[in-house]
Design an enzyme around this catalytic site. Structure first.
Site, PDB file in Angstrom:
ATOM      1  N   SER A 142       9.806  20.252 -14.838  1.00 24.66           N
ATOM      2  CA  SER A 142       8.776  20.514 -13.844  1.00 24.66           C
ATOM      3  C   SER A 142       9.446  20.675 -12.489  1.00 24.66           C
ATOM      4  O   SER A 142      10.592  20.235 -12.300  1.00 24.66           O
ATOM      5  CB  SER A 142       7.796  19.331 -13.791  1.00 24.66           C
ATOM      6  OG  SER A 142       6.966  19.382 -12.649  1.00 24.66           O
ATOM      7  N   TYR A 155       6.012  10.102 -13.222  1.00 21.11           N
ATOM      8  CA  TYR A 155       6.039  11.432 -13.826  1.00 21.11           C
ATOM      9  C   TYR A 155       7.293  12.189 -13.397  1.00 21.11           C
ATOM     10  O   TYR A 155       8.016  12.739 -14.237  1.00 21.11           O
ATOM     11  CB  TYR A 155       4.792  12.215 -13.411  1.00 21.11           C
ATOM     12  CG  TYR A 155       4.823  13.673 -13.808  1.00 21.11           C
ATOM     13  CD1 TYR A 155       4.552  14.065 -15.111  1.00 21.11           C
ATOM     14  CD2 TYR A 155       5.145  14.663 -12.878  1.00 21.11           C
ATOM     15  CE1 TYR A 155       4.589  15.404 -15.487  1.00 21.11           C
ATOM     16  CE2 TYR A 155       5.179  16.004 -13.243  1.00 21.11           C
ATOM     17  CZ  TYR A 155       4.903  16.371 -14.545  1.00 21.11           C
ATOM     18  OH  TYR A 155       4.954  17.693 -14.909  1.00 21.11           O
TER      19      TYR A 155
END
Length: 267
Positions: A142, A155
């Site tokens: 990501s 995350y």
């Protein structure tokens, strides 16, 4: 002939979003697919859609946080197709909340899926790929693996780790480890300790804002920020095209890293 055609590809998190878009695109390009996710109804619908267009596809209900289930997925792929050419480690979660909310159970879940799930996938396919002397692992990181965002610390930590795993796999699969031996006569000799398999490829893909279900688990206090960032979200097929591009390269080309953001994304 496309490099994708007839390749056996496992896709985790295939029931929606990037996983679903990738399955549809690779299926249309002639790949032989094994789709994995927890929602069997979604998998059945996707399999039927791909088969309707002439694709070759099977599925197995899989929770990537369970190592035994991931190994069973790899075993089922070998039983069905006889080999494993590509693993797309796509399954992931993105619950977002500040650290001071102390959502430890949620942190564990993020780590189990986003990090351990990736490692379980690699552990399940790597022995086969080494035996074949070929293979390709594609990990979905990501932009959160390049920059930490407040409220997404855990995350982002898992996505930084996925980048490290991708690079480590590349180095171990394509490099050489040498040993230096110092003899009693003080003469140093360098010998090849291990010649790694030079045909296993590693690709790390880092999406920005993509229109998927990933934001559905965001907590209320983060909703406004997420809505702003994702107001410019691109379609999941943009990431599927990048995955297809990496697979479609000849065997001597290893696309190691791709970052894909919406043109208008500011973060």
């Amino acid at each position: 002939m496309s490099e994708i055609e007839n390749k056996v590809v496992i896709i985790t998190g295939a029931s929606s979003g990037v996983g679903e878009a990738t399955a549809r695109r690779l299926g249309a390009s002639g790949a032989k697919l094994m789709l994995a996710a927890r929602r069997e109804d979604r998998l059945k619908d996707l399999v039927a859609a791909i088969e309707k267009t002439g694709g070759t596809v099977a599925y197995r209900v899989t929770d990537v946080a369970d190592r035994a289930q991931v190994q069973a997925l790899a075993d089922a792929t070998l039983e069905t197709y006889g080999r494993i050419d590509v693993l797309v480690n796509n399954a992931g979660l993105m619950p977002m909340s500040p650290l001071d909310q102390i959502k430890v159970d949620e942190w564990d879940q993020i780590i189990d899926v986003n990090l351990k799930g990736v490692l379980y996938g690699i552990a399940a396919v790597l022995p086969t790929m080494r035996q074949q002397k070929s293979g390709h692992v594609i990990n979905l990181s990501s932009v959160g693996g390049h920059k930490v965002f407040p409220g997404a610390v855990v995350y982002c930590s898992t996505k930084y780790a996925v980048r490290a795993i991708s690079e480590g796999l590349r180095l171990e699969s394509n490099g050489e480890i040498r040993s230096t031996i110092i003899s009693p006569g003080a003469v140093a000799t360098e010998g090849l300790l291990r010649q790694s398999n030079r045909q296993i490829r590693s690709t790390n893909i880092s999406p920005g804002a993509v229109a998927t279900e990933l934001t559905n688990t965001t907590h209320d206090d983060m909703t406004s920020w997420v809505s702003q960032v994702y107001s410019v979200a691109i379609d999941a097929d943009a990431i599927a095209r990048a995955i297809a591009y990496a697979i479609d390269q000849p065997g001597d080309v290893d696309v190691n890293e791709i970052i894909i953001r919406p043109t208008r994304e500011e973060v």
